[in-house]
Write a protein that holds these residues in place. Structure first.
Motif: not given
Length: 356
Positions: A114-123
């Protein structure tokens, strides 16, 4: 396609080294599935991709009579073929900054999908911090969420002692940590107050020097509150987390009994920022008005030619709030600011004792 995709991914990972793929059953299993047309597949690689399109060079290994000719051959990528690969694979070029961000995610956020998904969506770009430091710090926040810290306290613990990194980033933490982020302690709004006995109205003052001058010679029956230009905190003015620090001579009990006030005024700089603060404060105190005894002399001075341009005071980024909801401000102050194109700071005016 899997082979070409591998080459492009490896090229993006490390541009300092040649990209080489050895032909083995593990690396390219399609060439070792002898129930399929492996000879045709190798011709596609060696003739079409290597010779015709020059995607890579083929270097054959010494072979025994019992192995395929391509066994252990090396495919060395031609870096000039990168644009063609990107076109074929529909993979636009990634900036160095984005590559660094992806590497940071792989290094520090590998345990949470879930965190990886957020990070990938938002630099997240934070001046002075590397992508590694940003991701590592945001992941470290999770270790402190149940300790009752505020955003400033979390920031100081997770970002090299810098307490301001997480300012205005609660929404990001809510995305990363969901309901666990609700444990972050709201930062109290601390306001300085002078409240005389039996005051009947409150004057909110933007700047400290003017607040202290009024404290020395206060308007009649008027409590004083120093706002510190807290437009960002205006919505928290009536919050349960708001704290008051009382100056000597204040009637604490009477002030708390009469907060929020039924009659209140605001006095600050004669500029768009001051009017924006007035507008924001009215969301908490709808009866709030611009304080005429303070603004009237400033307005007269402005219309007589006084004042500074936004450029002279580094106020170019101030924007016209268009309206404040206060009749005096909307009918007189804002039109004068637009007409003259100049501003005046409140510290240049001393309001006489007993006015207001």
């Amino acid at each position: 396609m899997h082979l070409l995709d591998w080459f492009l991914t490896r090229l993006e990972t490390d541009r300092q080294r040649d990209v080489i793929r050895r032909v083995t059953a593990k690396n390219i299993p399609a060439l070792f599935d002898f129930n399929e047309a492996v000879t045709y597949r190798w011709e596609l690689i060696s003739e079409e991709l290597a010779n015709n399109y020059e995607i890579f060079q083929v270097r054959y290994a010494r072979q025994s009579s019992t192995t395929e000719r391509y066994q252990d051959a090396q495919l060395r990528l031609n870096s000039l073929a990168e644009p063609l690969l990107r076109l074929w694979l529909n993979r636009p070029e990634i900036s160095e900054e984005q590559l660094a961000w992806q590497k940071a995610i792989d290094l520090y956020a590998a345990d949470s999908a879930e965190q990886r998904k957020v990070f990938h969506q938002r630099r997240i770009d934070i001046p002075g911090l590397t992508p590694n430091q940003v991701v590592q710090g945001l992941v470290a926040v999770g270790n402190h969420l149940q300790q009752g810290f505020s955003l400033r306290e979390l920031s100081a613990r997770c970002f090299l002692g810098n307490s301001k990194v997480l300012d205005r980033r609660y929404d990001l933490l809510a995305q990363l940590y969901g309901a666990d982020a609700e444990a972050i302690k709201a930062r109290p709004l601390l306001l300085n107050v002078w409240a005389p006995v039996a005051f009947d109205r409150v004057l909110i003052v933007e700047n400290q020097d003017s607040f202290l001058r009024l404290y020395e010679r206060p308007p009649t029956s008027c409590a004083l509150l120093y706002s510190g230009g807290f437009r960002a905190g205006a919505q928290r003015l009536l919050s349960e987390h708001t704290c008051f620090s009382f100056l000597p001579g204040s009637d604490h009990g009477y002030f708390k009994q009469n907060w929020p006030p039924t009659q209140a005024h605001f006095w600050g700089d004669l500029d768009y920022a001051g009017m924006s603060i007035l507008r924001a404060l009215r969301n908490s105190i709808p009866t709030l008005t611009a304080w005429r005894p303070g603004y009237a002399p400033m307005l007269s001075s402005l219309l007589e030619g006084a004042g500074h341009t936004p450029e002279q005071a580094k106020k170019e980024e101030q924007t016209d709030p268009l309206n404040t909801g206060c009749d005096f401000a909307d009918a007189e102050i804002l039109p004068a600011l637009r007409m003259t194109g100049r501003f005046i700071d409140q510290e240049g005016f001393l309001i006489n004792e007993g006015q207001g």
